[in-house]
Design a protein around this motif. Sequence first.
Motif, PDB file in Angstrom:
ATOM      1  N   ALA A 178       0.724  -1.133  -0.036  1.00 53.68           N
ATOM      2  CA  ALA A 178      -0.101   0.060  -0.149  1.00 53.68           C
ATOM      3  C   ALA A 178       0.882   1.272   0.004  1.00 53.68           C
ATOM      4  O   ALA A 178       0.585   2.208  -0.720  1.00 53.68           O
ATOM      5  CB  ALA A 178      -1.001   0.027   1.142  1.00 53.68           C
ATOM      6  N   VAL A 179       1.952   1.271   0.653  1.00 48.64           N
ATOM      7  CA  VAL A 179       2.884   2.384   1.069  1.00 48.64           C
ATOM      8  C   VAL A 179       4.300   1.474   0.727  1.00 48.64           C
ATOM      9  O   VAL A 179       4.497   0.755   1.412  1.00 48.64           O
ATOM     10  CB  VAL A 179       2.781   3.205   2.166  1.00 48.64           C
ATOM     11  N   ASP A 180       5.178   2.192  -0.335  1.00 47.09           N
ATOM     12  CA  ASP A 180       6.165   1.369  -0.827  1.00 47.09           C
ATOM     13  C   ASP A 180       7.576   2.512  -0.550  1.00 47.09           C
ATOM     14  O   ASP A 180       7.687   3.269  -1.477  1.00 47.09           O
ATOM     15  CB  ASP A 180       6.163   1.027  -2.235  1.00 47.09           C
ATOM     16  N   ARG A 181       8.225   2.020   0.493  1.00 45.76           N
ATOM     17  CA  ARG A 181       9.344   3.046   0.921  1.00 45.76           C
ATOM     18  C   ARG A 181       9.273   4.368   0.482  1.00 45.76           C
ATOM     19  O   ARG A 181      10.142   5.105  -0.471  1.00 45.76           O
ATOM     20  CB  ARG A 181      10.745   2.442  -0.044  1.00 45.76           C
ATOM     21  N   LEU A 182       8.576   4.926   1.146  1.00 49.63           N
ATOM     22  CA  LEU A 182       8.009   6.474   0.778  1.00 49.63           C
ATOM     23  C   LEU A 182       8.561   7.322   1.911  1.00 49.63           C
ATOM     24  O   LEU A 182       8.770   7.352   3.043  1.00 49.63           O
ATOM     25  CB  LEU A 182       6.538   6.769   0.929  1.00 49.63           C
ATOM     26  N   SER A 183       9.128   8.308   1.309  1.00 50.46           N
ATOM     27  CA  SER A 183      10.092   9.489   2.050  1.00 50.46           C
ATOM     28  C   SER A 183       9.346  10.919   1.653  1.00 50.46           C
ATOM     29  O   SER A 183       9.204  11.074   0.486  1.00 50.46           O
ATOM     30  CB  SER A 183      11.488   9.367   1.939  1.00 50.46           C
ATOM     31  N   LEU A 184       9.082  11.726   2.832  1.00 54.37           N
ATOM     32  CA  LEU A 184       8.529  12.863   2.563  1.00 54.37           C
ATOM     33  C   LEU A 184       8.741  13.768   3.715  1.00 54.37           C
ATOM     34  O   LEU A 184       8.817  13.506   4.873  1.00 54.37           O
ATOM     35  CB  LEU A 184       6.862  12.662   2.298  1.00 54.37           C
ATOM     36  N   ASP A 185       9.045  15.061   3.539  1.00 52.37           N
ATOM     37  CA  ASP A 185       9.123  16.121   4.554  1.00 52.37           C
ATOM     38  C   ASP A 185       7.839  17.075   4.287  1.00 52.37           C
ATOM     39  O   ASP A 185       7.655  17.485   3.393  1.00 52.37           O
ATOM     40  CB  ASP A 185      10.337  16.755   4.171  1.00 52.37           C
ATOM     41  N   ILE A 186       7.399  17.228   5.509  1.00 49.43           N
ATOM     42  CA  ILE A 186       6.227  18.378   5.404  1.00 49.43           C
ATOM     43  C   ILE A 186       6.574  19.352   6.503  1.00 49.43           C
ATOM     44  O   ILE A 186       6.923  19.012   7.607  1.00 49.43           O
ATOM     45  CB  ILE A 186       5.090  17.697   5.625  1.00 49.43           C
ATOM     46  N   HIS A 187       6.396  20.561   6.299  1.00 51.70           N
ATOM     47  CA  HIS A 187       6.939  21.820   6.949  1.00 51.70           C
ATOM     48  C   HIS A 187       5.827  22.289   7.794  1.00 51.70           C
ATOM     49  O   HIS A 187       4.596  22.309   7.242  1.00 51.70           O
ATOM     50  CB  HIS A 187       7.599  22.847   6.153  1.00 51.70           C
ATOM     51  N   ALA A 188       6.305  23.072   9.044  1.00 54.53           N
ATOM     52  CA  ALA A 188       5.238  23.847   9.751  1.00 54.53           C
ATOM     53  C   ALA A 188       4.428  24.611   8.797  1.00 54.53           C
ATOM     54  O   ALA A 188       5.098  25.450   8.180  1.00 54.53           O
ATOM     55  CB  ALA A 188       5.876  24.446  10.855  1.00 54.53           C
ATOM     56  N   GLY A 189       3.281  24.966   8.843  1.00 54.40           N
ATOM     57  CA  GLY A 189       2.266  25.665   8.405  1.00 54.40           C
ATOM     58  C   GLY A 189       2.177  25.598   6.957  1.00 54.40           C
ATOM     59  O   GLY A 189       1.389  26.483   6.238  1.00 54.40           O
ATOM     60  N   GLU A 190       2.457  24.483   6.429  1.00 51.50           N
ATOM     61  CA  GLU A 190       2.346  24.053   4.942  1.00 51.50           C
ATOM     62  C   GLU A 190       0.783  23.280   4.853  1.00 51.50           C
ATOM     63  O   GLU A 190       0.259  22.788   5.703  1.00 51.50           O
ATOM     64  CB  GLU A 190       3.158  23.205   4.730  1.00 51.50           C
ATOM     65  N   PHE A 191       0.337  23.719   3.775  1.00 51.86           N
ATOM     66  CA  PHE A 191      -0.932  22.837   3.225  1.00 51.86           C
ATOM     67  C   PHE A 191      -0.357  22.067   2.109  1.00 51.86           C
ATOM     68  O   PHE A 191      -0.240  22.289   1.378  1.00 51.86           O
ATOM     69  CB  PHE A 191      -2.033  23.847   2.787  1.00 51.86           C
ATOM     70  N   PHE A 192      -0.426  20.763   2.564  1.00 49.27           N
ATOM     71  CA  PHE A 192       0.162  19.825   1.679  1.00 49.27           C
ATOM     72  C   PHE A 192      -0.985  18.759   1.396  1.00 49.27           C
ATOM     73  O   PHE A 192      -1.975  18.353   2.003  1.00 49.27           O
ATOM     74  CB  PHE A 192       1.226  18.815   2.654  1.00 49.27           C
ATOM     75  N   ALA A 193      -1.084  18.409  -0.137  1.00 44.44           N
ATOM     76  CA  ALA A 193      -2.052  17.501  -0.576  1.00 44.44           C
ATOM     77  C   ALA A 193      -1.599  16.172  -1.124  1.00 44.44           C
ATOM     78  O   ALA A 193      -0.288  16.346  -1.993  1.00 44.44           O
ATOM     79  CB  ALA A 193      -2.575  18.271  -1.769  1.00 44.44           C
ATOM     80  N   LEU A 194      -2.129  15.132  -0.870  1.00 45.56           N
ATOM     81  CA  LEU A 194      -1.613  13.964  -1.468  1.00 45.56           C
ATOM     82  C   LEU A 194      -2.794  13.444  -2.227  1.00 45.56           C
ATOM     83  O   LEU A 194      -3.858  13.466  -2.037  1.00 45.56           O
ATOM     84  CB  LEU A 194      -1.720  12.902  -0.356  1.00 45.56           C
ATOM     85  N   LEU A 195      -2.118  13.604  -3.487  1.00 44.92           N
ATOM     86  CA  LEU A 195      -2.965  13.423  -4.809  1.00 44.92           C
ATOM     87  C   LEU A 195      -2.720  12.188  -5.345  1.00 44.92           C
ATOM     88  O   LEU A 195      -1.477  11.923  -5.565  1.00 44.92           O
ATOM     89  CB  LEU A 195      -2.941  14.704  -5.678  1.00 44.92           C
TER      90      LEU A 195
END
Lengths: 379, 302
Positions: free
Chosen positions: A40-57
């Motif tokens: 379902a999730v395959d070796r995924l790396s991601l940084d999300i920063h404070a105050g950000e509006f992040f979309a997973l599409l």
Amino acid sequence: MQITGAKDRPTKSSPASVDGNPRPLLRIEGLSKRFGSFMAVDRLSLDIHAGEFFALLGPSGCGKTTLLRLIAGFERPNAGRIVLDGVDLAPVPPYRRPVNMMFQSYALFPHLTVEANVAFGLKQEGLPRGEIAGRVADMLALVKLESLGTRKPNELSGGQRQRVALARCLVKRPRVLLLDEPLAALDKKLRDLTRFELMELQRQLGLTFVIVTHDQSEAMIVADRIGVMDRGRLMQVAAPDEIYERPGSRWVADFVGDINLFEGRVGDDRLSVEGTAAGRLRIAAPIGAEPRTPVWVAVRPERIRLSHDKPPNLENCLAGTIVEIGYLGDVSIYQVRIADGSRVKAAVANTDGNGGDSPQPADNVWLSFSPEAPIVLMR
Amino acid sequence: MKKQPRSLWQRFAISLPYAWLVAFFLVPFLIVLKISFSQGAIALPPYRPVLDLTAGWQGIERFFTGLSFDNYRLLGSDPLYLLSYVKSLEIAAFSTLMLLVIGYPIAYGMARTPRRLQAVLVVLVMLPFWTSFLIRIYAWMNILQRDGPLNELLMTLHIVREPPVWLATDTAIYIGIVYSYLPFMVLPLYAVLEKLDESLLEAAADLGCPRWKTFWLVTLPLSSPGVLAGVLLCFIPIVGEFVIPDLLGGSRAPMIGQTIWMEFFGNKDWPTASAVAIVLVCLLVTPIVVFQHQAMRGGERS
């Protein structure tokens, strides 16, 4: 509030670049989640920063909701780490994580009033009664539900229920708010309105939002950055305009918006692609690949001009026959069959109403685009 | 809802259950009610007065003057009846509580097992019904005998030195009732727990609620319709239970079902038996009406 498109949004600067703090708020490292033999999730790396509006599409089944549930703690990863504020979340149970999730079904407690639903999370923190009442009242006012506090969820409309679900999460002041398809259950008019309210709330409260959606226009409108997911992997992470204008791969180009693809080989001058269905195509910027490398030329339908007469400039133009016209009101999508039998889509804005000489099906027409229009994709 | 003129067929369909209730509940109830106001007699039928329409107006007059509250006065004067009622209510209340405590975890476990296995578990819960109720109670008589399998087991495990007496005690009644009524508690509980939306539990956890607290704040309140249904399904028939106390219990303090049986078949005193039955119905109808009212209000909300 004035928001017209992805490009003219100077107010929403990416916090990642202006923030002096290099450490991201939420860091995901090599995260994997397997259900049986399905990754379902395959070796995924991601940084999300404070105050950000992040979309997973991504399309349904791409693992975006699983990723959200991993962050919330409802699923345990098979590999990898989730680090929030420098703390590894692996040993932290869901009820101790400083993140909150808004469920697609809203998951409102049917036996509790709106007020009690919103107060539920605060009561778990053991806050004094007076503070809870104050924060609940403030939050209900913020989402414009102050008059409905004593109602039960089944006495509310879909839009009101959505606000209660949102208020119930926001009142906890989470470090990260996770939203699983928050607008999917609303009708179109309400969805459009609620999008802007979500953005407004996020800005007002200065919170970090991670939204999961399969609706690309929704992601484009609300998000500072979009992560496009497919089969458990992140295909590209970038600002909405970059995803659209400079997609990293054919898959992203095809998934986000409409696109025409022409396969060919890089020309010797690196300013052209040869051997495509449309012949030799000229490209404005030098291609970063060796001559003869196979590449794809991608052109958005709205970058293609359509005319009855042969354009004076013979470059990047091709002849064809109109097969089908999709009338969308503001634009019409023309499906044009070209020499090799494939179809090319051209979007033409309907600026002059029901003009007299607008192309009709079976018309022979010319398609053309400038050398700046195409995107050259290596994979 | 808009009121629409009903078709003949609709009227007929609606009237069917009413006709059923009138014929098989209301009319018999009225007959019993009438007998409860009569006097016993060595005659056929064994009570007086009997409505004699051939005597005309006088017959009707004689009929109504013959009715009296004597039987109800008797119920109040003899402590046997009062003790019998109290014992029945006490046994019903305690065994319903035990059934709830035992049945809830079973139903909860069933609802949480993989869906494939749930159908099997439901069949297993209902499996005892495939054997006659009476035979199962006789089996318990055998199990609870002085030299029966239960005492044998307790002796071999060295839990007791002397074989305890089980039969003809209240403990035996409780064992029999809890055993017999467990499916009636488990099934309605399972029905609501199985429908419980898992995301509500996740939402509670997300909002900072540990699992045990989620049970108290979310699972239990949302399963209250099932608790109510299970409690009513068990409590009401247990109050009037006859077979289990008669076969497993002692003879010193009978339950109300046994008392009615005794009056009817032992003393051939139909009027007193009817009065006992009418009071029992009144005792049971009150909580049903109250619960039903609550359930209706709850139903409107959820």
